[in-house]
Scaffold this motif. Sequence first.
Motif, mmCIF file in Angstrom:
data_model
loop_
_atom_site.group_PDB
_atom_site.id
_atom_site.type_symbol
_atom_site.label_atom_id
_atom_site.label_comp_id
_atom_site.label_asym_id
_atom_site.label_seq_id
_atom_site.Cartn_x
_atom_site.Cartn_y
_atom_site.Cartn_z
ATOM 1 N N GLN A 1 -7.366 0.317 -0.577
ATOM 2 C CA GLN A 1 -7.596 -0.889 0.218
ATOM 3 C C GLN A 1 -8.805 -0.718 1.140
ATOM 4 N N ASP B 1 -5.850 -1.912 -4.766
ATOM 5 C CA ASP B 1 -5.197 -2.411 -3.556
ATOM 6 C C ASP B 1 -6.149 -3.409 -2.890
ATOM 7 N N GLU B 2 -5.873 -4.684 -3.066
ATOM 8 C CA GLU B 2 -6.693 -5.762 -2.496
ATOM 9 C C GLU B 2 -8.175 -5.618 -2.856
ATOM 10 N N SER C 1 0.832 -1.214 0.000
ATOM 11 C CA SER C 1 0.000 0.000 0.000
ATOM 12 C C SER C 1 0.862 1.258 0.000
#
Length: 323
Positions: free
Chosen positions: A89, A165-166, A49
């Motif tokens: 995220q 991000d994820e 991140s």
Amino acid sequence: MSISTSPALRLRGLHKTYANGVQALKGIDLEVNRGEFFGLLGPNGAGKSTIIGIVTSLINRSGGSIEVFGINTDEDLEGAKRLIGVVPQEININQFEQPLRIVAQQAGYYGIPWREARERAGECLRWMGLWDKRTAMSRTLSGGMKRRLMIARALVHGPRLLILDEPTAGVDIEIRRATWSLLEEINDAGTTIILTTHYLEEAEALCKKIAIIDNGRIVKDTDTRSLLRQLVTETFVLDPMQPLERAPTLPGFATRLREDGSIEVDIEKGVGLNELFHALDDAHIQISSMRNKANRLEELFLRLVDESKGRAASAPEPNEVTP
Ligand SMILES: Nc1ncnc2c1ncn2[C@@H]1O[C@H](COP(=O)(O)OP(=O)(O)OP(=O)(O)O)[C@@H](O)[C@H]1O
Ligand SMILES: [Mg+2]
């Protein structure tokens, strides 16, 4: 290098030391080609991140350089940012706003006039399967829908590089797979994609190239297929007919007894299963079923991270660069 041939993203010597002294990035060099579907893998706290935050200029870097389609962010930050769409995220949508407004407002930040912004927002929401929810209160959307809303918001200004991000953290397998198909569609339409993930099967399914990052360093940067070819062992799970009290000794095979009474056996590449069956026969062990332990990539990943820890322990820290 000319803008038309330069990679979608090029990171050189990226360093980050947070105010509390944590060295989150210790020299990241990375190139992501145009059109690629690229996976950034690493355990919690690896620095994924942080990389994304720096690329999208939400986090200040301590050193290094960033180029987006040949545009150096030090020379033209706004120009570079315009080419990127990011899905963070954490869910960070205004829960009291309607999806259509959220996405259209985002287009507004890029100077797109309101009428066009609304049109584009509608298209993106349709694409993400959220048209029916366009005027719902965002708070009432499910977790998976909120993530898709964030993807729609990231796409509205037509970025050439989408960074996620994820994107499927915490969503069920069905939604995860649906998200995969959407991401594949976006990639097929010409958008370069970089994603971070903990789900290794996600990287295996989607990403042609993978970089594994641990403790602020890249420990592997390669294409997924050759990464998988490096696997030297495969693990099988065997269910014995009679319960065993300890892991059996099978000459030539590493075995472990699992909590549920099944046995794990490592088989080296090139060793046939026949040899395993002979060894089981010799040990008078009868098997009722057997399966390949899922996620070969996971094992490789753990091994690479272990190896890199071994290297880091024996190598002195290089001097940190601070501008
Ligand atoms: N704002 C901050 N201040 C201080 N340290 C931070 C900050 N943000 C992250 N860190 C630290 O930097 C390191 C890298 O964190 P980062 O969030 O980039 O990891 P990550 O790979 O994204 O992890 P995860 O998979 O858990 O999301 C960690 O040690 C983390 O504790
Ligand atoms: Mg993270």
